[in-house]
Design a protein around this motif. Structure first.
Motif, PDB file in Angstrom:
ATOM      1  N   ASN A  46       0.832  -1.209   0.000  1.00  0.00           N
ATOM      2  CA  ASN A  46       0.000   0.000   0.000  1.00  0.00           C
ATOM      3  C   ASN A  46       0.863   1.254   0.000  1.00  0.00           C
ATOM      4  O   ASN A  46       0.377   2.350  -0.310  1.00  0.00           O
ATOM      5  CB  ASN A  46      -0.935   0.010   1.211  1.00  0.00           C
ATOM      6  N   SER A 263     -13.931  -5.537   6.631  1.00  0.00           N
ATOM      7  CA  SER A 263     -14.063  -4.215   7.243  1.00  0.00           C
ATOM      8  C   SER A 263     -13.339  -4.152   8.585  1.00  0.00           C
ATOM      9  O   SER A 263     -12.707  -3.140   8.927  1.00  0.00           O
ATOM     10  CB  SER A 263     -15.544  -3.843   7.408  1.00  0.00           C
ATOM     11  N   LEU A 266      -9.582  -3.801   7.875  1.00  0.00           N
ATOM     12  CA  LEU A 266      -9.239  -2.435   7.507  1.00  0.00           C
ATOM     13  C   LEU A 266      -9.141  -1.552   8.747  1.00  0.00           C
ATOM     14  O   LEU A 266      -8.223  -0.733   8.886  1.00  0.00           O
ATOM     15  CB  LEU A 266     -10.275  -1.896   6.524  1.00  0.00           C
ATOM     16  N   CYS A 269      -5.912  -2.341  10.658  1.00  0.00           N
ATOM     17  CA  CYS A 269      -4.734  -1.753  10.000  1.00  0.00           C
ATOM     18  C   CYS A 269      -4.606  -0.271  10.334  1.00  0.00           C
ATOM     19  O   CYS A 269      -3.501   0.234  10.574  1.00  0.00           O
ATOM     20  CB  CYS A 269      -4.818  -1.945   8.485  1.00  0.00           C
ATOM     21  N   VAL A 277      -5.372   1.127   4.258  1.00  0.00           N
ATOM     22  CA  VAL A 277      -5.435  -0.020   3.356  1.00  0.00           C
ATOM     23  C   VAL A 277      -6.842  -0.103   2.783  1.00  0.00           C
ATOM     24  O   VAL A 277      -7.828   0.111   3.502  1.00  0.00           O
ATOM     25  CB  VAL A 277      -5.095  -1.335   4.097  1.00  0.00           C
ATOM     26  N   GLU A 278      -6.967  -0.393   1.506  1.00  0.00           N
ATOM     27  CA  GLU A 278      -8.288  -0.573   0.900  1.00  0.00           C
ATOM     28  C   GLU A 278      -8.824  -1.954   1.270  1.00  0.00           C
ATOM     29  O   GLU A 278      -8.052  -2.835   1.699  1.00  0.00           O
ATOM     30  CB  GLU A 278      -8.198  -0.418  -0.612  1.00  0.00           C
ATOM     31  N   PRO A 279     -10.138  -2.188   1.132  1.00  0.00           N
ATOM     32  CA  PRO A 279     -10.688  -3.490   1.529  1.00  0.00           C
ATOM     33  C   PRO A 279      -9.998  -4.681   0.871  1.00  0.00           C
ATOM     34  O   PRO A 279      -9.712  -5.684   1.540  1.00  0.00           O
ATOM     35  CB  PRO A 279     -12.159  -3.382   1.111  1.00  0.00           C
ATOM     36  N   ALA A 282      -6.693  -5.499   2.434  1.00  0.00           N
ATOM     37  CA  ALA A 282      -6.750  -6.024   3.797  1.00  0.00           C
ATOM     38  C   ALA A 282      -7.204  -7.478   3.854  1.00  0.00           C
ATOM     39  O   ALA A 282      -7.384  -8.021   4.947  1.00  0.00           O
ATOM     40  CB  ALA A 282      -7.687  -5.161   4.639  1.00  0.00           C
ATOM     41  N   LEU A 305      -0.198  -6.531   2.228  1.00  0.00           N
ATOM     42  CA  LEU A 305      -1.174  -5.440   2.108  1.00  0.00           C
ATOM     43  C   LEU A 305      -1.046  -4.923   0.682  1.00  0.00           C
ATOM     44  O   LEU A 305      -0.164  -4.131   0.368  1.00  0.00           O
ATOM     45  CB  LEU A 305      -0.884  -4.333   3.121  1.00  0.00           C
ATOM     46  N   GLY A 308      -3.618   0.538  -1.073  1.00  0.00           N
ATOM     47  CA  GLY A 308      -4.177   1.499  -0.119  1.00  0.00           C
ATOM     48  C   GLY A 308      -4.983   2.602  -0.771  1.00  0.00           C
ATOM     49  O   GLY A 308      -5.187   3.654  -0.173  1.00  0.00           O
ATOM     50  N   ILE A 310      -8.188   4.042  -1.487  1.00  0.00           N
ATOM     51  CA  ILE A 310      -9.596   3.957  -1.100  1.00  0.00           C
ATOM     52  C   ILE A 310     -10.210   5.341  -1.102  1.00  0.00           C
ATOM     53  O   ILE A 310      -9.623   6.304  -0.599  1.00  0.00           O
ATOM     54  CB  ILE A 310      -9.749   3.282   0.285  1.00  0.00           C
ATOM     55  N   LEU A 315     -14.202   4.852   2.554  1.00  0.00           N
ATOM     56  CA  LEU A 315     -13.502   4.606   3.805  1.00  0.00           C
ATOM     57  C   LEU A 315     -14.418   4.855   5.002  1.00  0.00           C
ATOM     58  O   LEU A 315     -14.462   4.066   5.943  1.00  0.00           O
ATOM     59  CB  LEU A 315     -12.265   5.501   3.894  1.00  0.00           C
TER      60      LEU A 315
END
Length: 404
Positions: A46, A263, A266, A269, A277-279, A282, A305, A308, A310, A315
Motif C-alpha cells: 500500500n 471491514s 481495515l 490496520c 489499506v483498501e478493503p 486487507a 497489504l 491502499g 480507497i 472509507l
C-alpha cells in the motif's frame, strides 16, 4: 499448455524494477502475532508508487515491448489500481497511454490516473464494459492492450514482491496474499517455489466474489456468478489463464473471508498499524484475524497489504461497517411512549450502561406506530461485543421495544 515463468524471468524483472519502484517495508504486527500465536509481518505494498503493487507488473510488461509496440502506445481498462499502474509505468518509459474506466469510477482514482499521464475515457457501467471499449480501441488504433494479470511479464513483475519478502524475512514460512485475477498470488507463489519451496503461499478472496476455489476444484478457470463485495480490487469474475497455471502448480490454496472480516481488518490496520489499506488490500489480514485459513499456520507469517487506494467516502462507510462488526457501534430503533420525559428516560438508561450517544433521530410519522408512540433511531458507541449486548439487554429490561 501455459508455459510457467522461470526464476530468471523474475530475477530480470527485479533488476528492471529496482531503479523505479520502491522496496516496500515489512512491519511486525504485535496484535496479530498474539492472536494467532505466530510472528506476523505486513508487507506494505500500500506504500508502493501509485498506492498498490500494480506498477511492478505494468512496468515489467511495458518495458518488454518492442520499439514498434512502444510507438503505438498502450491501452488498459481498470477502475483503479491497474489504471494508475499502467499510466505511471507508461509515463516513466515515455510511452503514450490510454485508459478506459467505468462511468461510475471513484473521482480520486480518475483524477490520479490522469495525473500519472494517461488519457482517460469513461465507458460503460462495469470493468467488463470498459475492457470491451479498450479492446476496440486497441484494434482500431494499434495500441497494445496491457492486461492487469493475464500475461507472463505481469506475473513476473508481481513476483518481485515474493523476492523481497524472502529477502526481508529469510525464515518466513507462510505468505498470505489478496487474490483477484491471480497475478500477484501467481508471482509470489512462483518466486517462493524457486527460492524457498518450503514456504506455503495462500490466496484470500471475498466469499462474495470468489472465483478461485471453484476454479481450482474444476481444474480450469470458471466464471463466478456473484461479484458483490466492498473489495472491488479483487472482484474478478474469471481468473486468468496464465495466473491459473502458476497458482495450481505452486500455491497451497485459496481461502475466503466475509465482508465483515474485511471491514474489521481495515479498521485494525488503521488503528493498530497506522496504515491506510483498501478493503481488497486487507484481505490477508482478514483471514488471519478470523482464522479463516483452513489449515495449520506455520510462522513467521507475512500478510501482503496489496493496496491502499480507497475513496474517502468509501472509507467512512467501511469504517462504520467495521466498527459495527467489532461490536463498537450500535444503531437501534426504540419505540417509546409519546409523552413528556420519554426520550429523556431512554437516554438516561443508555447513559447508565456507559455507552456514548452519537446520534438521535425522533420520529412520530412511522406508519407502524400507535397514536401514543414515538420511534427513536439511536446510534451509540460501545466498547465491544459484550458491552453492545449489555446495552441491548438493559434497554429491553427497562421495557423498551428495541430492534437492531
Amino acid at each position: 499448455m501455459t508455459q510457467l515463468i522461470s526464476r530468471e524471468q523474475i530475477a530480470a524483472a527485479a533488476e528492471r524494477l529496482g531503479p523505479v519502484v520502491r522496496r516496500t517495508p515489512v512491519i511486525a504486527s504485535r496484535v496479530l502475532s498474539e492472536r494467532i500465536g505466530q510472528q506476523v509481518y505486513f508487507k506494505c505494498e500500500n506504500l508502493q508508487r501509485t498506492g498498490s503493487f500494480k506498477p511492478r507488473g505494468a512496468y515489467n510488461r511495458i518495458a518488454n515491448l518492442s520499439r514498434d509496440e512502444r510507438e503505438r502506445g498502450v491501452v488498459a481498462a481498470s477502475a483503479g489500481n491497474h489504471a494508475q499502474g499502467v499510466a505511471w509505468a507508461a509515463t516513466e518509459l515515455g510511452i503514450a497511454s490510454t485508459v478506459f474506466m467505468p462511468v461510475n469510477v471513484a473521482l480520486p482514482k480518475l483524477v490520479a490516473t490522469k495525473a500519472y499521464g494517461a488519457q482517460v475515457h469513461l465507458a460503460g457501467e462495469t470493468i467488463d464494459d470498459a475492457l470491451v471499449a479498450a479492446r476496440e480501441y486497441a484494434e482500431h488504433h494499434g495500441a497494445v492492450l496491457i492486461h492487469p494479470f493475464d500475461h507472463a511479464d505481469v506475473v513476473a513483475g508481481q513476483g518481485t514482491v515474493g523476492l523481497e519478502i524472502i529477502e526481508q524475512i529469510p525464515d518466513v514460512a507462510t505468505i498470505v496474499v489478496p487474490t483477484g485475477g491471480g497475478g500477484l498470488l501467481a508471482g509470489i507463489a512462483s518466486a517462493a517455489n524457486y527460492l524457498a519451496p518450503q514456504v506455503q503461499v495462500i490466496g484470500v478472496q471475498s466469499a462474495s466474489a470468489a472465483a478461485w476455489p471453484s476454479s481450482l476444484a474444476a481444474g480450469q478457470p470458471v466464471r463466478a456468478e456473484s461479484m458483490q463485495t466492498m473489495a472491488d480490487g479483487i472482484a474478478v469474475a474469471l481468473p486468468g489463464v496464465v495466473p491459473y497455471a502458476h497458482v495450481k502448480q505452486f500455491a497451497h490454496s485459496v481461502q475466503t473471508v466475509s465482508e465483515e472480516a474485511l471491514s474489521r481488518a481495515l479498521l485494525l490496520c488503521m488503528e493498530r498499524a497506522k496504515l491506510i489499506v483498501e478493503p481488497a488490500g486487507a484481505a490477508a489480514v482478514a483471514a488471519l484475524m478470523t482464522s479463516a485459513l483452513d489449515l495449520e499456520l506455520h510462522g513467521p507469517v507475512c500478510a501482503v497489504l496489496s493496496g491502499g487506494n480507497i475513496d474517502p467516502l468509501v472509507l467512512t462507510h467501511v469504517l462504520t461497517h467495521g466498527l459495527r462488526a467489532a461490536g463498537r457501534y450500535l444503531a437501534v430503533r426504540v419505540t417509546i411512549p409519546d409523552r413528556p420525559g420519554g426520550l429523556s428516560r431512554l437516554l438516561g438508561v443508555v447513559s447508565e450502561t456507559g455507552a456514548s450517544v452519537l446520534d438521535v433521530v425522533h420520529s412520530r410519522t412511522t406508519p407502524t406506530l400507535a397514536l401514543n408512540e414515538v420511534e427513536v433511531m439511536l446510534t451509540v458507541e460501545t466498547r465491544g461485543p459484550a458491552h453492545r449486548q449489555d446495552v441491548l439487554d438493559t434497554l429491553s429490561g427497562a421495557g423498551f421495544t428495541v430492534s437492531v
